[in-house]
Design a protein around this motif. Structure first.
Motif, PDB file in Angstrom:
ATOM      1  N   ARG A 166     -84.946  31.439  13.149  1.00  0.00           N
ATOM      2  CA  ARG A 166     -86.028  32.412  13.150  1.00  0.00           C
ATOM      3  C   ARG A 166     -87.335  31.675  13.365  1.00  0.00           C
ATOM      4  N   CYS A 167     -88.271  32.368  14.018  1.00  0.00           N
ATOM      5  CA  CYS A 167     -89.567  31.768  14.277  1.00  0.00           C
ATOM      6  C   CYS A 167     -90.302  31.554  12.955  1.00  0.00           C
ATOM      7  N   PRO A 168     -90.777  30.345  12.701  1.00  0.00           N
ATOM      8  CA  PRO A 168     -91.464  30.074  11.440  1.00  0.00           C
ATOM      9  C   PRO A 168     -92.776  30.853  11.333  1.00  0.00           C
ATOM     10  N   ARG A 169     -93.312  31.252  12.458  1.00  0.00           N
ATOM     11  CA  ARG A 169     -94.595  31.934  12.443  1.00  0.00           C
ATOM     12  C   ARG A 169     -94.435  33.437  12.254  1.00  0.00           C
ATOM     13  N   CYS A 170     -93.468  34.030  12.967  1.00  0.00           N
ATOM     14  CA  CYS A 170     -93.393  35.496  12.924  1.00  0.00           C
ATOM     15  C   CYS A 170     -92.031  36.021  12.498  1.00  0.00           C
ATOM     16  N   GLN A 171     -91.110  35.156  12.226  1.00  0.00           N
ATOM     17  CA  GLN A 171     -89.785  35.558  11.736  1.00  0.00           C
ATOM     18  C   GLN A 171     -88.886  36.220  12.777  1.00  0.00           C
ATOM     19  N   LYS A 202     -88.666  28.391  21.781  1.00  0.00           N
ATOM     20  CA  LYS A 202     -89.799  29.257  22.086  1.00  0.00           C
ATOM     21  C   LYS A 202     -89.544  30.645  21.525  1.00  0.00           C
ATOM     22  N   CYS A 203     -90.573  31.133  20.849  1.00  0.00           N
ATOM     23  CA  CYS A 203     -90.484  32.480  20.307  1.00  0.00           C
ATOM     24  C   CYS A 203     -90.999  33.445  21.371  1.00  0.00           C
ATOM     25  N   ASP A 204     -90.130  34.302  21.885  1.00  0.00           N
ATOM     26  CA  ASP A 204     -90.526  35.254  22.928  1.00  0.00           C
ATOM     27  C   ASP A 204     -91.479  36.293  22.384  1.00  0.00           C
ATOM     28  N   TYR A 205     -91.462  36.411  21.088  1.00  0.00           N
ATOM     29  CA  TYR A 205     -92.246  37.482  20.486  1.00  0.00           C
ATOM     30  C   TYR A 205     -93.697  37.076  20.267  1.00  0.00           C
ATOM     31  N   CYS A 206     -93.926  35.895  19.667  1.00  0.00           N
ATOM     32  CA  CYS A 206     -95.306  35.488  19.381  1.00  0.00           C
ATOM     33  C   CYS A 206     -95.737  34.336  20.276  1.00  0.00           C
ATOM     34  N   ASP A 207     -94.827  33.922  21.166  1.00  0.00           N
ATOM     35  CA  ASP A 207     -95.140  32.857  22.108  1.00  0.00           C
ATOM     36  C   ASP A 207     -95.246  31.478  21.456  1.00  0.00           C
TER      37      ASP A 207
HETATM   38 ZN   LIG Z   1     -92.732  33.843  16.578  1.00  0.00          ZN
END
Ligand SMILES: [Zn+2]
Ligand SMILES: [Zn+2]
Length: 353
Positions: free
Chosen positions: A12-17, A30-35
């Motif tokens: 999971r993205c550490p920034r936005c989960q 790479k998080c596609d959601y928060c970039d």
């Molecule tokens: Zn993210």
């Protein structure tokens, strides 16, 4: 009963989960959601014990508009407080029952700030927009909404019979000759149509959609509930069967035109028989990103819509009647005074010579 999706998610993205994937091109996660982009090392360091979710259950929330019938869906963490189509604030919240998940989605690429800037930009050069139209209250209401679409892959097979003519004329001596040859032409062919789009929303006007299209279908990604966070999604109310029917006319017409245009070099062509059969090879239920706000002004709705991927937008704007009357009177006075001055000058100086 609420539909509960259980998914096993490792990273999971550490920034936005949001679920995160390794991007081979970047060599990073790479998080596609928060970039967000992270190395494997960073990912390990930043992910706290608490954030290590291995299993999640997604519950969707359903909002029904009793006024216009829109059904808006979002996740538990996002709230809808009004109907995006008619502005009604007494929308009915319930747990989603039945199927929702589309197969693919084009995630939003434009931010809400981009949409706000475009909406405010409508004012530029337009002095007759009512003051209360582009105001804070309406800017607040700009929402990112995933619009349901059906994408059909269709193969058409056709047989076309044409009566055609070829005309030659020449002159020999005093006589003019015209020779007409008659042909029976037959054309057979097959065409593949890929991702023919049909919008699954009765409320979203086709004209508006046509203006903000196209969407780049190559950026469709598998649907993940994480994309819904902070956004709304409309549930389709045009069934797959009805949507498919509306593609038939278009695909038949294109196939016929294509076959007809392949018969070259004739002076006239008359189709005597046309047999086209269609096969639906594949259908996908997808969500396309649109920012929109429907503003009610003097009992009429004006829509602003922006393609959440390309940024293409369209805005219907009302005219302030009072303002436009004042402007006309002002313009009239200016022209009147101008003519008066000209006449005076012509009379005074033109007449003395
Ligand atoms: Zn993210
Ligand atoms: Zn409504």
């Amino acid at each position: 009963m609420a539909r509960i999706e259980k998914k096993v998610l490792d990273n999971r993205c550490p920034r936005c989960q949001a679920p995160i994937e390794f991007n081979p091109k970047l060599g990073l996660f790479k998080c596609d959601y928060c970039d967000g982009k992270f190395t494997a090392e960073e990912l390990k360091d930043m992910t706290t014990e608490e954030n290590k979710v291995t299993e999640t259950s997604v519950e969707y929330v359903n909002y029904n508009c009793p006024d216009c019938g829109a059904v808006i869906i979002t996740d538990e963490n996002t709230a809808a407080t009004f109907c995006v189509y008619c502005g009604n604030t007494s929308i009915i919240k319930s747990r989603l029952s039945g199927e929702f998940a589309p197969s693919k989605i084009i995630p939003f690429k434009k931010t809400k700030e981009d949409a706000i800037a475009a909406f405010q930009g409508l004012k530029k050069g337009r002095h007759l927009i009512p003051k209360e139209f582009i105001n804070e209250k309406n800017i607040e209401k700009i929402m990112g909404v995933y619009i349901p679409f059906w994408l059909f892959d269709v193969t058409s097979t056709g047989d076309l019979q044409i009566d055609a003519t070829r005309v030659n004329s020449w002159t020999s001596g005093d006589t003019h000759y015209t020779k007409t040859d008659y042909f029976k032409v037959e054309r057979e062919g097959s065409m593949k149509f890929s991702k023919v789009p049909v919008d699954g929303s009765v409320r979203f006007e086709d004209d508006i959609m046509n203006t903000i299209e196209p969407f780049d279908y190559s950026s469709l990604v598998p649907y993940n509930h994480a994309y819904l966070s902070g956004f709304l999604a409309e549930r389709y109310d045009v069934s797959k069967e009805d949507a498919y029917k509306s593609t038939e006319d278009r695909t038949v017409k294109s196939t016929k035109e294509e076959m007809l245009s392949s018969a070259l070099g004739y002076a006239s062509k008359v189709v005597t028989n046309c047999d086209i059969s269609l096969h639906n090879d594949n259908c996908e239920y997808v969500m396309l990103p649109v920012y929109m706000v429907n503003v009610k002004y003097k009992d009429k709705f004006y829509i602003f819509a922006m393609n959440g991927e390309s940024g293409e937008f369209v805005g219907n704007i009302p005219l302030d009647k009072k303002k436009s009357v004042i402007m006309s009177i002002l313009l009239f006075i200016i022209i009147f005074v101008f003519i008066l001055v000209i006449s005076y000058v012509v009379f005074k100086f033109g007449g003395s010579n």
